[in-house]
Design an enzyme around this catalytic site. Structure first.
Site, PDB file in Angstrom:
ATOM      1  N   GLY A 134       0.337  -0.814  -0.329  1.00  0.00           N
ATOM      2  CA  GLY A 134      -0.343  -0.338   0.178  1.00  0.00           C
ATOM      3  C   GLY A 134       0.294   1.169   0.199  1.00  0.00           C
ATOM      4  CB  CYS A 135       0.362   5.074  -1.375  1.00  0.00           C
ATOM      5  SG  CYS A 135      -1.661   5.077  -0.963  1.00  0.00           S
ATOM      6  CE1 TYR A 136      -1.731   8.516   3.858  1.00  0.00           C
ATOM      7  CE2 TYR A 136      -3.598   6.551   3.711  1.00  0.00           C
ATOM      8  CZ  TYR A 136      -2.999   8.592   3.814  1.00  0.00           C
ATOM      9  OH  TYR A 136      -3.994   9.032   3.788  1.00  0.00           O
ATOM     10  CB  ALA A 137       1.693   0.521   3.907  1.00  0.00           C
TER      11      ALA A 137
END
Ligand code: NAP
Length: 317
Positions: A134-137
Site C-alpha cells: 500500500g502507498c501509506y504502508a
C-alpha cells in the site's frame, strides 16, 4: 533485456493507478500491453485517454476467463480491494504460469504471495504471485525500517495523502469541494495499512490517516521512542547505510515536502530530529502515492520477476 517482449494484461486500467501503469508500460521496451480492461470505457480507444497508447488498442470489458484465454505472460490487477480472488482463481486455473501482480490489499497478508517492497524485500526472479504494498504502508516502512531494531514502543505515524488515494469512485475523500481549505482525518483505529505495516515490520505501528486538497503525494511524519539514548549522527548513519545505493530512495537531512516529490518515482526519507534526551526520534517520508506507492513499485516488481533491470522503464536521476 530478453529478445521477446512479454505480454501484459492490465485489469482496472481506467483507475488512477491503471492510468499510471499504462504510461509506464507503453514506454517499456520489454513489455507489450495487449489487454487493458475497463467496463466504463469499453470500446473506446486507449489513446483518447492516455498519451503514448498505440493506435488500435481499445479498452475491453474483459472477464477473467477472456483474460486467461489471451495467455498473457503477466497480469496486473489494479482493482478496488476485495475483487482479486475471482480473477486470480480463474487465471491461475487456466494459465498458472502467468505472473500476477495485485496492487490491491487482497494478498498482502497471504504467505503464498511475495510482498514486493523492492527497497526492503526485492522480488526474486520467477516469482509468479506478487502483492504490491500500500502507498501509506510503503512510506511508513521506508521511514521506520532502518531503526526498527532500536524502537521501544509502537511508532506513531501521522499520514496525509492527496485525494487520488481514494480512487475514482466518488466519496467525501476525493471530493475537491469538500476538501478545499480543509484537512480530513479518517479511520484513526485499525486502518488496513496500520495492520499491513505491523504485519511486515518487527514492530507494531499506530497510524492516523488524513486526506488533503492536493491531488497526489503523501507526507508521513513518524514519531518513535527509542530503546536508549542516541546521537543524531548515529541515527542518520543508520538511514544512510540502509539506503546506500538504493536508487529510488533519497535520504536527506531536510524535511521532505509533498510538492517536491509529487510526480516523481522515488521516495524521500529525512528531516530526522531527536529530543534532548536522544530517545525520541521524528522522521519524515514523502512519496507519490500513484507512483512509488503503486505503479512504479508494481513495475519494479514486474521487472525483477521477469529478469529485467529493476528500473527498466522507470525514469530516475
Ligand atoms: N490510488 C492510490 O493512491 C493507490 C495506491 C496504492 C494502491 N492502490 C490500490 O490500487 C487499486 C486501484 O486503485 P485506484 O485508485 O486506481 O482505483 P480506482 O481509480 O477507483 O480504479 C478502480 C479500477 O477498477 C475497475 N473496477 C472497479 N470495480 C470493478 C469490478 N467490479 N470489476 C472490474 N473492474 C472494476 C474500474 O474500471 P471500470 O469501472 O471502468 O471497470 C477502475 O479501472 C486499489 O485496490 C487501491 O487500493 C491505490
Amino acid at each position: 533485456m530478453s529478445e521477446r517482449q512479454k505480454t501484459v494484461a492490465l485489469i482496472g486500467a481506467r483507475g488512477h493507478v491503471g492510468a499510471e501503469l499504462m504510461r509506464l508500460l507503453f514506454a517499456h521496451r520489454g513489455f507489450d500491453l495487449v489487454l487493458v480492461s475497463s467496463r466504463e470505457y469499453a470500446g473506446e480507444a486507449v489513446a483518447r485517454h492516455v498519451a503514448g497508447a498505440p493506435d488500435g488498442l481499445h479498452f475491453e470489458a474483459a472477464t477473467a476467463a477472456q483474460v486467461a484465454e489471451r495467455e498473457p505472460d503477466a497480469c496486473i490487477l489494479a482493482l478496488p480491494n476485495g475483487l482479486a480472488d475471482a480473477w486470480v482463481g480463474e487465471i491461475a486455473a487456466r494459465r498458472p504460469q502467468t505472473v500476477i501482480v495485485d496492487v490491491s490489499a487482497d494478498y498482502r497478508f497471504d504467505p503464498g504471495w511475495h510482498y514486493g517492497l523492492p527497497e526492503l524485500r526485492p522480488t526474486p526472479p520467477g516469482t509468479t504471485r506478487i502483492a504490491n504494498p500500500g502507498c501509506y504502508a510503503t512510506a511508513m516502512q521506508l521511514a521506520i525500517a532502518p531503526v526498527a531494531g532500536i524502537i521501544a514502543s509502537p511508532p506513531h505515524c501521522f499520514g496525509v495523502s492527496g485525494y487520488s488515494g481514494a480512487g475514482t469512485t466518488p466519496s467525501p475523500r476525493n471530493d475537491p469541494a469538500r476538501l478545499q481549505d480543509n484537512l480530513m482525518p479518517y479511520q484513526p483505529i485499525g486502518h488496513l495499512h496500520e495492520r499491513e505495516v505491523s504485519f511486515q515490520l518487527p514492530t507494531a505501528v499506530r497510524f492516523t490517516p488524513h486526506v488533503a486538497a492536493f491531488f497526489r503525494g503523501i507526507s508521513m511524519t513518524v514519531g518513535m521512542e527509542l530503546d536508549s539514548s542516541y546521537e543524531l549522527a548515529a541515527i542518520v548513519q543508520k538511514y544512510e547505510e540502509a539506503y546506500a545505493g538504493v536508487p529510488l530512495l533519497l535520504v536527506s537531512t531536510e524535511i521532505p515536502e509533498v510538492a517536491a516529490n509529487a510526480g516523481h518515482h522515488h521516495a524521500c526519507v529525512g528531516g530526522f530530529q531527536l529530543d534532548a534526551a536522544g530517545r525520541y526520534l521524528v522522521a519524515f517520508a514523502t512519496l507519490d502515492n500513484l507512483l512509488k506507492g503503486a505503479a512504479t513499485q508494481a513495475l519494479q516488481n514486474l521487472n525483477l520477476t521477469c529478469g529485467y533491470a529493476e528500473l527498466e522503464g522507470i525514469p530516475h536521476a
